[in-house]
Design an enzyme around this catalytic site. Sequence first.
Site, PDB file in Angstrom:
ATOM      1  N   GLU A  60      -5.864  -5.031  10.118  1.00  0.00           N
ATOM      2  CA  GLU A  60      -4.739  -3.876  10.639  1.00  0.00           C
ATOM      3  C   GLU A  60      -5.494  -3.214  11.610  1.00  0.00           C
ATOM      4  O   GLU A  60      -6.092  -2.373  11.530  1.00  0.00           O
ATOM      5  CB  GLU A  60      -4.678  -2.878   9.084  1.00  0.00           C
ATOM      6  CG  GLU A  60      -4.393  -3.587   7.968  1.00  0.00           C
ATOM      7  CD  GLU A  60      -3.959  -2.453   7.160  1.00  0.00           C
ATOM      8  OE1 GLU A  60      -2.542  -2.768   6.780  1.00  0.00           O
ATOM      9  OE2 GLU A  60      -4.359  -1.595   6.863  1.00  0.00           O
ATOM     10  N   GLU A  86      -7.121   4.670   7.361  1.00  0.00           N
ATOM     11  CA  GLU A  86      -6.870   6.043   7.116  1.00  0.00           C
ATOM     12  C   GLU A  86      -8.076   6.729   6.448  1.00  0.00           C
ATOM     13  O   GLU A  86      -8.492   7.826   6.687  1.00  0.00           O
ATOM     14  CB  GLU A  86      -5.695   6.351   6.222  1.00  0.00           C
ATOM     15  CG  GLU A  86      -4.564   6.072   7.092  1.00  0.00           C
ATOM     16  CD  GLU A  86      -3.071   5.576   6.505  1.00  0.00           C
ATOM     17  OE1 GLU A  86      -2.934   5.736   5.173  1.00  0.00           O
ATOM     18  OE2 GLU A  86      -2.242   5.027   7.136  1.00  0.00           O
ATOM     19  N   GLY A  89       1.830   2.285  10.797  1.00  0.00           N
ATOM     20  CA  GLY A  89       2.859   3.326  10.837  1.00  0.00           C
ATOM     21  C   GLY A  89       3.529   3.756  12.179  1.00  0.00           C
ATOM     22  O   GLY A  89       4.027   4.706  12.035  1.00  0.00           O
ATOM     23  N   SER A 115       2.862  -2.092  10.403  1.00  0.00           N
ATOM     24  CA  SER A 115       4.280  -2.232  10.824  1.00  0.00           C
ATOM     25  C   SER A 115       5.083  -3.587  10.289  1.00  0.00           C
ATOM     26  O   SER A 115       5.810  -3.909  11.121  1.00  0.00           O
ATOM     27  CB  SER A 115       4.571  -1.810  12.335  1.00  0.00           C
ATOM     28  OG  SER A 115       4.120  -0.394  12.489  1.00  0.00           O
ATOM     29  N   HIS A 142      -9.575   1.377   4.491  1.00  0.00           N
ATOM     30  CA  HIS A 142      -8.482   1.441   5.254  1.00  0.00           C
ATOM     31  C   HIS A 142      -8.819   2.258   6.293  1.00  0.00           C
ATOM     32  O   HIS A 142      -9.325   3.197   6.282  1.00  0.00           O
ATOM     33  CB  HIS A 142      -7.525   1.679   4.258  1.00  0.00           C
ATOM     34  CG  HIS A 142      -6.128   1.953   4.619  1.00  0.00           C
ATOM     35  ND1 HIS A 142      -5.744   2.866   5.559  1.00  0.00           N
ATOM     36  CD2 HIS A 142      -5.277   0.828   4.947  1.00  0.00           C
ATOM     37  CE1 HIS A 142      -4.456   2.553   5.936  1.00  0.00           C
ATOM     38  NE2 HIS A 142      -4.080   1.510   5.517  1.00  0.00           N
ATOM     39  N   GLY A 178       2.487  -0.916   4.334  1.00  0.00           N
ATOM     40  CA  GLY A 178       2.868   0.271   3.895  1.00  0.00           C
ATOM     41  C   GLY A 178       4.084   0.997   3.690  1.00  0.00           C
ATOM     42  O   GLY A 178       4.822   0.697   2.902  1.00  0.00           O
ATOM     43  N   GLY A 179       4.988   1.460   4.889  1.00  0.00           N
ATOM     44  CA  GLY A 179       6.026   2.264   4.829  1.00  0.00           C
ATOM     45  C   GLY A 179       7.275   1.220   4.364  1.00  0.00           C
ATOM     46  O   GLY A 179       7.793   1.611   3.384  1.00  0.00           O
ATOM     47  N   ASN A 231       0.892  -1.245  -0.197  1.00  0.00           N
ATOM     48  CA  ASN A 231      -0.221  -0.016  -0.001  1.00  0.00           C
ATOM     49  C   ASN A 231       0.903   1.340   0.061  1.00  0.00           C
ATOM     50  O   ASN A 231       1.476   1.603   1.180  1.00  0.00           O
ATOM     51  CB  ASN A 231      -0.630   0.051   1.318  1.00  0.00           C
ATOM     52  CG  ASN A 231      -1.683   1.232   1.494  1.00  0.00           C
ATOM     53  OD1 ASN A 231      -1.564   2.100   0.534  1.00  0.00           O
ATOM     54  ND2 ASN A 231      -2.445   1.384   2.367  1.00  0.00           N
ATOM     55  N   TRP A 232       1.074   2.028  -1.220  1.00  0.00           N
ATOM     56  CA  TRP A 232       1.939   3.114  -1.231  1.00  0.00           C
ATOM     57  C   TRP A 232       1.414   4.429  -0.610  1.00  0.00           C
ATOM     58  O   TRP A 232       2.148   5.224  -0.581  1.00  0.00           O
ATOM     59  CB  TRP A 232       2.210   3.219  -2.728  1.00  0.00           C
ATOM     60  CG  TRP A 232       3.251   2.069  -3.286  1.00  0.00           C
ATOM     61  CD1 TRP A 232       4.003   1.127  -2.730  1.00  0.00           C
ATOM     62  CD2 TRP A 232       3.784   2.012  -4.615  1.00  0.00           C
ATOM     63  NE1 TRP A 232       4.993   0.483  -3.301  1.00  0.00           N
ATOM     64  CE2 TRP A 232       4.681   1.098  -4.649  1.00  0.00           C
ATOM     65  CE3 TRP A 232       3.386   2.820  -6.049  1.00  0.00           C
ATOM     66  CZ2 TRP A 232       5.633   0.653  -5.812  1.00  0.00           C
ATOM     67  CZ3 TRP A 232       3.992   2.302  -6.979  1.00  0.00           C
ATOM     68  CH2 TRP A 232       4.969   1.102  -6.854  1.00  0.00           C
ATOM     69  N   LYS A 233       0.011   4.171  -0.296  1.00  0.00           N
ATOM     70  CA  LYS A 233      -0.510   5.722   0.130  1.00  0.00           C
ATOM     71  C   LYS A 233      -0.251   6.654  -0.964  1.00  0.00           C
ATOM     72  O   LYS A 233      -0.304   6.416  -1.969  1.00  0.00           O
ATOM     73  CB  LYS A 233      -0.067   5.853   1.618  1.00  0.00           C
ATOM     74  CG  LYS A 233      -0.197   4.387   2.464  1.00  0.00           C
ATOM     75  CD  LYS A 233      -0.246   4.730   4.087  1.00  0.00           C
ATOM     76  CE  LYS A 233      -0.182   3.443   4.715  1.00  0.00           C
ATOM     77  NZ  LYS A 233       0.030   3.467   5.981  1.00  0.00           N
TER      78      LYS A 233
END
Length: 264
Positions: free
Chosen positions: A168, A98, A174, A213, A96, A234-235, A9-11
């Site tokens: 999640e 966010e 994150g 994470s 998601h 993600g990150g 997930n590159w956001k």
Amino acid sequence: MNHPIFAANWKMNHGPSAARAFMKTFLTQYPRHYDRTVIFFPPAASIETVDRELENRPDILVGAQNIHWEDQGAFTGEISGPIARDAGATVVLVGHSERRHVFGETNEDTARKCAAAERAGLRPMLCVGEKLDEREAGKTKKVVVRQLRAGFSKLAQIDSFNPLVAYEPVWAIGTGRNATPDDASSIHGVIRAELRAIVGDRARAIPVLYGGSVNAGNAPSLLAASDVDGVLVGGASLDTGSWISIVRTRMTAEIPAGELASDE
Ligand code: PGA
């Protein structure tokens, strides 16, 4: 375990130029794999770019991070299921954390978006997970079950539908804190049981991914946990080096006894 899925997930990172450069490096270092599937969720503007790089790579899919619940119309700034599909997406993230907590998306919204995904021929990856205060109040199972039931409540063809689920926990996204493999397994078991109540035996074939994470260090033990069919990252998916180490994670059967614990 189902065939494992590694989802990036590159956001709001990697526009078309960065996405193209990423894919060129990634594809030269990651030849076709038959035992796992990789999914990229780039920003909407990069979906087509990523898709164009994927010729002859059925082991890699591209998805959208979000869609609107209507198929078209006066919704400035949004993309619809048919537009995402036209750009090359075959999967879409729905709900998601966010979207839920930064943009105020409700369970009702996720239900409408899953239905929109179904109409557009996209597989929704419904994201569920509890906030820290809900976890501390012992409400994790209740929250996750409610999100799951609501998300799939408006599907027209639930019996032939092929969704994915990502667990999640919001406190793990994150933050560098991730659920232990046992925590993940126990909630994934709850999710699987609820899916069985919704779709019967087909629940076994619905992939349930863990996210929050995840990195190259903790991916092996999370993927070895029962009922964990993949990871949503993600990150650690933004850098080719770290993403390649994650997608090359050896599965339990390939790991010598005793080595798993040292992968933490
Ligand atoms: P993270 O994000 O890996 O950076 O925690 C996961 C996600 O939001 O899907």
